[in-house]
Design a protein around this motif. Structure first.
Motif, short mmCIF file in Angstrom:
data_model
loop_
_atom_site.label_atom_id
_atom_site.label_comp_id
_atom_site.label_asym_id
_atom_site.label_seq_id
_atom_site.Cartn_x
_atom_site.Cartn_y
_atom_site.Cartn_z
N GLU A 52 -2.75 -1.59 8.88
CA GLU A 52 -3.77 -1.35 7.84
C GLU A 52 -4.87 -0.49 8.41
O GLU A 52 -5.50 -0.88 9.40
CB GLU A 52 -4.41 -2.69 7.45
CG GLU A 52 -3.75 -3.38 6.29
CD GLU A 52 -4.51 -3.23 4.99
OE1 GLU A 52 -5.25 -2.23 4.82
OE2 GLU A 52 -4.36 -4.12 4.15
N ASP A 79 -6.69 3.50 3.53
CA ASP A 79 -6.32 2.19 2.96
C ASP A 79 -5.31 2.39 1.84
O ASP A 79 -5.71 2.58 0.71
CB ASP A 79 -7.59 1.50 2.45
CG ASP A 79 -7.31 0.10 1.93
OD1 ASP A 79 -6.21 -0.41 2.15
OD2 ASP A 79 -8.22 -0.46 1.29
N HIS A 85 0.80 -1.37 3.15
CA HIS A 85 0.86 -1.40 1.68
C HIS A 85 0.61 -0.01 1.13
O HIS A 85 -0.25 0.72 1.62
CB HIS A 85 -0.08 -2.44 1.08
CG HIS A 85 -1.55 -2.16 1.17
ND1 HIS A 85 -2.23 -1.45 0.21
CD2 HIS A 85 -2.47 -2.49 2.10
CE1 HIS A 85 -3.51 -1.40 0.54
NE2 HIS A 85 -3.69 -2.00 1.69
N GLU A 107 -3.69 -4.75 -3.22
CA GLU A 107 -5.09 -4.74 -3.64
C GLU A 107 -5.36 -5.71 -4.80
O GLU A 107 -6.48 -6.10 -5.03
CB GLU A 107 -5.53 -3.32 -4.05
CG GLU A 107 -5.35 -2.25 -2.96
CD GLU A 107 -6.43 -2.28 -1.88
OE1 GLU A 107 -7.25 -3.22 -1.89
OE2 GLU A 107 -6.43 -1.38 -1.03
#
Ligand SMILES: [Zn+2]
Length: 426
Positions: free
Chosen positions: A303, A244, A221, A278
């Motif tokens: 991740e 992250d 992501h 998120e």
């Protein structure tokens, strides 16, 4: 002298075929540094910063020579989310007016009129039921639904109502009413203000040579938390999200480079950078709906691989290890390489359900997340200090090479992981 020459002779061609040199630390660092730079402003969903990051990823896909998914003419997989605000509610149950506070509406409609004759599904949540589980089920319903719940759940309803502020286009309406008895007649009228909010995943593919309808997904992501002066330290308010999940996004781009260079994929490879992880995994959820899950043979979601795992260098873990045999396949392919993938050592944290692999896993796809994050002691997790300087770029490049090696049988169509038995999921 002679011995050394022989060794070189044997190893050099093998290395050339491997193409592993494509995954260099310099290139890995360039991409990671760009994604986690202050210029991207922490890549918060619905901001200019994430738009910039999306453009950068799309430009990398273009350079690599990835194709676009389906009939799309862009790497950006754009969609909108709806933020509704209920402005007025009038309701009666069995002819009696009730307090609008007893009603919580989840709908993308501007005007709502519902009665027992409207054809809504009718559901109830009884006293003592697991409210969150029931609520989640109702919210993923494919039909307009009215839910009468026992008033003992009112506090929980208020809590989840505040969280569920964003909906998909065309999402069915779900109306929750606090009523201990299901009424025989009811009427609800409401008006809402609707705000459309555009957002995009970034998706590129390498078509498969002989099994083009079998997909293997690599993803990370690219959104993070943005800018906040909360907990500000050393005048730094930008949450760069270097680990992250600029790290996972970087890995996904490097794997695209690698498999394009290797040029041996019998299955179609899909490379995806997800938005809105998120804030609820909306990017991955939208993405997942574009596929027939039966055609997705595996998903490698990546991740936080920028720090050393609890076992040290050259090792990572796989979430939901026992849900399929994909982890065993990857482990077997790493035998003798010096790399090791372990089962997730933090089962209490439910990581399998907490990242972008979960949507497809819930549809039976062997979809796992690979990570090195020490979830019990990762000091920069969700802090402004999650910066590239805290990452071990050498180890991170090695982990990406390990993923590349471990996945080759699946990419080549020679190995097929078992499916997730969805009845075992919580
Ligand atoms: Zn993340």
């Amino acid at each position: 002298m002679k011995k050394l020459l022989v060794l070189l002779f044997i190893s050099a061609p093998a290395f050339g075929q491997d193409k592993l040199e494509v995954i260099s630390m310099e290139e890995t660092r360039r991409i990671e540094a760009t994604l986690s730079s202050d210029e991207m402003q922490g890549r918060r969903t619905f901001t200019l910063g994430i738009e910039k990051a999306g453009q950068f990823i799309a430009a990398e896909f273009e350079k690599i020579g990835l194709k676009k998914l389906g009939n799309s003419n862009s790497y950006l997989q754009s969609f909108a989310m709806i933020r509704p605000k209920t402005t007025a509610v009038k309701a009666t149950m069995n002819g009696n007016t009730i307090d609008p506070k007893k009603i919580s509406i989840s709908s993308v409609e501007k005007s709502i009129t519902v009665s027992e004759k409207s054809g809504y599904e009718i559901a109830t949540i009884a006293r003592g039921a697991n409210f969150i589980n029931e609520w989640r089920k109702m919210m993923t319903s494919t039909k307009n639904t009215i839910v009468f719940f026992d008033s003992t759940h009112e506090t929980m309803m208020m809590r989840v109502g505040q969280r569920g502020g964003q909906l998909y286009q065309n999402q069915p309406s779900v109306i929750f009413v606090s009523q201990n008895e299901k009424p025989s007649s009811f009427s609800i009228e409401a008006t809402q203000e609707i705000t459309e909010m555009p957002l995009s995943n970034v998706v590129g593919i390498i078509p498969g040579k002989s099994k083009a309808n079998e997909y293997v997904i690599f993803s990370g992501h690219y959104d993070h938390l943005g800018i906040s002066s909360r907990n500000m330290k050393d005048n730094d308010s930008i949450y760069n999200g270097a680990n992250d999940d600029a790290a996972g996004t970087t890995a996904m781009i490097m794997l695209a480079k690698y498999y394009k260079a290797l040029n041996q994929n019998e299955r179609t490879l899909v490379f995806a950078a997800f938005t809105a992880e998120e804030i609820g995994g909306f990017g991955a959820t939208y993405f997942s709906k574009q596929f027939d899950p039966k055609q997705v043979m595996a998903m490698f979601n990546i991740e936080m691989i920028g720090t050393e795992s609890k076992w040290g260098k050259n090792s990572a873990y796989i979430t939901g290890f026992d849900k399929t045999n994909m982890g065993e396949i990857l482990q077997k392919n790493l035998e003798g390489t010096g790399f090791m993938f372990h089962p997730d050592p933090y089962p209490d944290q439910q990581l399998f359900y907490r990242s972008d692999n979960a949507t497809l896993a819930r549809l039976g796809v062997p979809a796992h997340t690979i990570s090195t994050a020490k979830m019990d002691q990762e000091p920069h997790y969700h802090k402004a200090s999650d910066e590239i300087g805290t990452l071990d770029m050498d180890n991170m490049s090695s982990i990406i090479r390990a993923i590349a090696l471990s996945a080759r049988g699946i990419v080549a169509g020679k190995e097929t992981p078992s499916r997730v038995d969805t009845s075992t999921l919580r």
